[in-house]
Design a protein around this motif. Structure first.
Motif, PDB file in Angstrom:
ATOM      1  N   ILE A  20       0.824  -1.224   0.000  1.00  0.00           N
ATOM      2  CA  ILE A  20       0.000   0.000   0.000  1.00  0.00           C
ATOM      3  C   ILE A  20       0.853   1.268   0.000  1.00  0.00           C
ATOM      4  CG2 ILE A  20      -1.671   1.330   1.397  1.00  0.00           C
ATOM      5  CD1 ILE A  20      -3.212  -1.311   1.777  1.00  0.00           C
ATOM      6  N   PRO A  21       1.821   1.432   0.925  1.00  0.00           N
ATOM      7  CA  PRO A  21       2.645   2.640   0.830  1.00  0.00           C
ATOM      8  C   PRO A  21       3.463   2.695  -0.453  1.00  0.00           C
ATOM      9  CG  PRO A  21       3.418   1.183   2.597  1.00  0.00           C
ATOM     10  CD  PRO A  21       2.112   0.643   2.137  1.00  0.00           C
ATOM     11  N   LEU A  22       3.952   1.540  -0.911  1.00  0.00           N
ATOM     12  CA  LEU A  22       4.742   1.528  -2.149  1.00  0.00           C
ATOM     13  C   LEU A  22       3.909   2.072  -3.319  1.00  0.00           C
ATOM     14  CD1 LEU A  22       7.153  -1.206  -3.333  1.00  0.00           C
ATOM     15  CD2 LEU A  22       5.355  -0.516  -4.878  1.00  0.00           C
ATOM     16  N   THR A  23       2.658   1.653  -3.389  1.00  0.00           N
ATOM     17  CA  THR A  23       1.784   2.115  -4.472  1.00  0.00           C
ATOM     18  C   THR A  23       1.543   3.625  -4.347  1.00  0.00           C
ATOM     19  OG1 THR A  23       0.756  -0.062  -4.565  1.00  0.00           O
ATOM     20  CG2 THR A  23      -0.466   1.748  -5.561  1.00  0.00           C
ATOM     21  N   CYS A  24       1.229   4.081  -3.127  1.00  0.00           N
ATOM     22  CA  CYS A  24       0.977   5.526  -2.941  1.00  0.00           C
ATOM     23  C   CYS A  24       2.204   6.338  -3.362  1.00  0.00           C
ATOM     24  CB  CYS A  24       0.676   5.838  -1.472  1.00  0.00           C
ATOM     25  SG  CYS A  24      -0.851   5.119  -0.883  1.00  0.00           S
ATOM     26  N   ILE A  25       3.371   5.913  -2.892  1.00  0.00           N
ATOM     27  CA  ILE A  25       4.593   6.697  -3.135  1.00  0.00           C
ATOM     28  C   ILE A  25       4.969   6.653  -4.614  1.00  0.00           C
ATOM     29  CG2 ILE A  25       7.082   6.727  -2.641  1.00  0.00           C
ATOM     30  CD1 ILE A  25       6.288   5.866   0.273  1.00  0.00           C
ATOM     31  N   ASN A  26       4.870   5.462  -5.230  1.00  0.00           N
ATOM     32  CA  ASN A  26       5.243   5.373  -6.648  1.00  0.00           C
ATOM     33  C   ASN A  26       4.306   6.200  -7.527  1.00  0.00           C
ATOM     34  OD1 ASN A  26       7.262   3.721  -5.784  1.00  0.00           O
ATOM     35  ND2 ASN A  26       6.831   2.038  -7.188  1.00  0.00           N
ATOM     36  N   ILE A  27       3.031   6.284  -7.147  1.00  0.00           N
ATOM     37  CA  ILE A  27       2.108   7.147  -7.921  1.00  0.00           C
ATOM     38  C   ILE A  27       2.594   8.599  -7.834  1.00  0.00           C
ATOM     39  CG2 ILE A  27      -0.225   8.110  -8.016  1.00  0.00           C
ATOM     40  CD1 ILE A  27      -1.264   5.347  -7.069  1.00  0.00           C
ATOM     41  N   LEU A  28       2.968   9.019  -6.632  1.00  0.00           N
ATOM     42  CA  LEU A  28       3.406  10.414  -6.468  1.00  0.00           C
ATOM     43  C   LEU A  28       4.702  10.687  -7.238  1.00  0.00           C
ATOM     44  CD1 LEU A  28       2.581  10.912  -2.683  1.00  0.00           C
ATOM     45  CD2 LEU A  28       1.451  11.984  -4.636  1.00  0.00           C
ATOM     46  N   LEU A  29       5.537   9.645  -7.387  1.00  0.00           N
ATOM     47  CA  LEU A  29       6.814   9.815  -8.088  1.00  0.00           C
ATOM     48  C   LEU A  29       6.703   9.507  -9.586  1.00  0.00           C
ATOM     49  CD1 LEU A  29       9.202   8.124  -5.453  1.00  0.00           C
ATOM     50  CD2 LEU A  29       8.705  10.563  -5.727  1.00  0.00           C
ATOM     51  N   GLY A  30       5.514   9.035 -10.003  1.00  0.00           N
ATOM     52  CA  GLY A  30       5.334   8.678 -11.416  1.00  0.00           C
ATOM     53  C   GLY A  30       6.118   7.429 -11.809  1.00  0.00           C
ATOM     54  N   LYS A  31       6.322   6.526 -10.842  1.00  0.00           N
ATOM     55  CA  LYS A  31       7.078   5.289 -11.121  1.00  0.00           C
ATOM     56  C   LYS A  31       6.112   4.119 -11.336  1.00  0.00           C
ATOM     57  CE  LYS A  31      10.648   4.204  -8.659  1.00  0.00           C
ATOM     58  NZ  LYS A  31      11.511   3.907  -7.504  1.00  0.00           N
ATOM     59  N   PRO A  32       6.568   3.043 -12.022  1.00  0.00           N
ATOM     60  CA  PRO A  32       5.694   1.887 -12.242  1.00  0.00           C
ATOM     61  C   PRO A  32       5.164   1.316 -10.922  1.00  0.00           C
ATOM     62  CG  PRO A  32       7.729   1.661 -13.502  1.00  0.00           C
ATOM     63  CD  PRO A  32       7.898   2.870 -12.633  1.00  0.00           C
ATOM     64  N   LEU A  33       3.932   0.773 -10.987  1.00  0.00           N
ATOM     65  CA  LEU A  33       3.326   0.143  -9.813  1.00  0.00           C
ATOM     66  C   LEU A  33       3.426  -1.367 -10.009  1.00  0.00           C
ATOM     67  CD1 LEU A  33       0.084   2.341  -9.659  1.00  0.00           C
ATOM     68  CD2 LEU A  33       2.317   2.771  -8.580  1.00  0.00           C
ATOM     69  N   PRO A  34       4.393  -2.024  -9.355  1.00  0.00           N
ATOM     70  CA  PRO A  34       4.618  -3.440  -9.627  1.00  0.00           C
ATOM     71  C   PRO A  34       3.550  -4.329  -8.983  1.00  0.00           C
ATOM     72  CG  PRO A  34       6.169  -2.620  -7.954  1.00  0.00           C
ATOM     73  CD  PRO A  34       5.312  -1.471  -8.343  1.00  0.00           C
ATOM     74  N   VAL A  35       2.883  -5.118  -9.807  1.00  0.00           N
ATOM     75  CA  VAL A  35       1.893  -6.086  -9.309  1.00  0.00           C
ATOM     76  C   VAL A  35       2.437  -7.480  -9.612  1.00  0.00           C
ATOM     77  CG1 VAL A  35      -0.454  -6.963  -9.611  1.00  0.00           C
ATOM     78  CG2 VAL A  35      -0.026  -4.491  -9.643  1.00  0.00           C
ATOM     79  N   TYR A  36       2.586  -8.274  -8.560  1.00  0.00           N
ATOM     80  CA  TYR A  36       3.186  -9.601  -8.744  1.00  0.00           C
ATOM     81  C   TYR A  36       2.214 -10.556  -9.444  1.00  0.00           C
ATOM     82  CZ  TYR A  36       6.645  -8.278  -5.117  1.00  0.00           C
ATOM     83  OH  TYR A  36       7.628  -7.664  -4.382  1.00  0.00           O
ATOM     84  N   GLY A  37       2.767 -11.377 -10.370  1.00  0.00           N
ATOM     85  CA  GLY A  37       1.989 -12.452 -11.008  1.00  0.00           C
ATOM     86  C   GLY A  37       0.777 -11.902 -11.729  1.00  0.00           C
ATOM     87  N   ASP A  38      -0.404 -12.533 -11.463  1.00  0.00           N
ATOM     88  CA  ASP A  38      -1.629 -12.088 -12.145  1.00  0.00           C
ATOM     89  C   ASP A  38      -2.423 -11.081 -11.321  1.00  0.00           C
ATOM     90  OD1 ASP A  38      -2.636 -13.655 -10.123  1.00  0.00           O
ATOM     91  OD2 ASP A  38      -3.593 -15.148 -11.419  1.00  0.00           O
ATOM     92  N   GLY A  39      -1.916 -10.701 -10.154  1.00  0.00           N
ATOM     93  CA  GLY A  39      -2.594  -9.681  -9.335  1.00  0.00           C
ATOM     94  C   GLY A  39      -3.856 -10.200  -8.657  1.00  0.00           C
TER      95      GLY A  39
END
Ligand code: NAD
Ligand code: TYD
Length: 360
Positions: free
Chosen positions: A208-227
């Motif tokens: 959850i924090p990784l997704t929030c922070i990467n959105i703010l930085l414009g970085k890819p949002l890594p989803v493992y496998g099929d999500g």
């Protein structure tokens, strides 16, 4: 109701109190029981952060000690000098991906460290003639129960342990020790097994924090496998309230499962976070932020589904979660937007190095 058994002030040792759940618990407890004394012991590993506790620095009821739970002399001294009657044990290596890269630290802290604390507490408890009001709360995870298929019933307190990662295996080992200290020595240990937490002060490596922070930085949002892997999400304040009732009203020797009854597929969760960020964050580098979602190689041994049956703690101790997943995610996104000063410094060289290893 929560304060029924809390007439006499307690002296708590809170291990891992500079981490995510531990720090939320410290704030919860100091607000709920201002007469209690709180001693936080934390090694300040990459996951521990002294700044998180800054609002308590001038509180005379609060003391911070930097140290390792494997250091028996230090623990003995603290139990005695601060007249500790209650241990709330959060300290752990806690991230599955790091346990895949390097399991040794997990065995050391989670198994040897928990053993060291239990032994020190046992000695002190015996010296004080085994007071029944003492408590050793061992905070654990639902991951010890292994992985569920889509139609399996949720984990109960009697589900057999089948840990699949070095993280969950080391937590399982520590749970067994805590259980054995009650059955062998009568020491008043209680174990809680909780589902995935989220909320303020969550280290950037977790989904959850990784997704929030990467959105703010414009970085890819890594989803493992099929999500499609499922986790049962609980807002951290609800977890702290559960631990509160367990310390005050739980039965020694018992285990309590704690969960949010909020099963969500990873991909759906990431999409919800994208929508919240699009709504709440000004000037995003990429909008809509869903464009950043990127499927990456699956985690080794990735557990498919976790789900907690929390009916025992509800029935016996009257606890149930108060926050919905929609409300909790909104509060969390707002918190990461308002507290960039907290998380920016955590994106250190160590973090970047770890990130490259996992997502390369
Ligand atoms: P965290 O990684 O955010 O914090 C762990 C803290 O322990 C850090 O402050 C770190 O510095 C400290 N620590 C690590 N090794 C230490 C050592 N040897 N001596 C002293 N301190 C040490 O973890 P968290 O997410 O807050 O988890 C806390 C506890 O809750 C863990 O035991 C974890 O297994 C359990 N748990 C976590 C979740 C979750 O979703 N995060 C869910 C259920 C249970
Ligand atoms: P995480 O937050 O690491 O918690 P845990 O592994 O303890 O459940 O991960 C939550 C879920 O999100 C888990 O199924 C793994 C997945 N995940 C991703 O898809 N991408 C990521 O970058 C991370 C860190 C996790």
């Amino acid at each position: 109701m929560q304060q029924d058994n809390h007439q006499i002030p307690r002296n708590l040792l809170i291990t891992g109190g500079a981490g995510f759940i531990g720090s939320n618990f410290v704030y919860h407890w100091s607000k709920s029981y201002p007469k209690d004394r709180l001693v936080v012991l934390d090694a300040l590993t990459y996951a521990g952060n002294r700044n998180t506790l800054v609002n308590l620095e001038n509180n005379p009821q609060f003391k911070f000690v930097q140290g390792d739970i494997c250091d028996r002399t230090l623990i003995d001294n603290l139990l005695e000098s601060d007249n500790i009657d209650t241990v709330a044990h959060f300290a752990a290596e806690s991230h599955v991906d790091r346990s895949i890269l390097g399991p040794g630290a997990f065995v050391q802290t989670n198994v040897v460290g928990t053993f060291t604390l239990l032994e020190a507490f046992r000695q002190r408890w015996n010296q004080r003639e085994q007071p029944q009001s003492h408590r050793f709360l061992h905070v654990s995870t639902d991951e010890v129960y292994g992985s569920l298929q889509a139609d399996d019933p949720a984990f109960t307190e009697t589900t057999p342990y089948t840990p699949n990662s070095p993280y969950s295996a080391s937590k399982a080992g520590s749970d067994h020790l805590a259980r054995a200290y009650f059955h062998t020595y009568g020491m008043p240990t209680i174990i809680t097994n909780c589902s995935n937490n989220y909320g303020p002060f969550h280290f950037p490596e977790k989904l959850i924090p990784l997704t929030c922070i990467n959105i703010l930085l414009g970085k890819p949002l890594p989803v493992y496998g099929d999500g499609q892997n499922i986790r049962d999400w609980l807002y951290v304040e609800d977890h702290c309230r559960a631990l509160d009732v367990v310390i005050n009203r739980g039965t020694p020797g018992e285990t309590y499962n704690v969960g949010g009854n909020n099963e969500v597929k990873n991909l759906d969760l990431v999409q919800q976070l994208c929508e919240l960020m699009d709504e709440l964050a000004p000037n995003l580098p990429v909008r809509p932020s869903k464009e950043l979602i990127t499927f990456v190689k699956d985690r080794a041994g990735h557990d498919r589904r976790y789900a907690i049956d929390a009916s025992k703690i509800k029935r016996e101790l009257g606890w149930s979660p108060q926050e919905t997943v929609e409300g909790g995610l909104r509060r969390t996104v707002e918190w990461y937007l308002a507290n960039q000063d907290w998380w920016q410094p955590l994106l250190s060289d160590e973090y970047k190095n770890y990130y490259d290893q996992v997502y390369a």
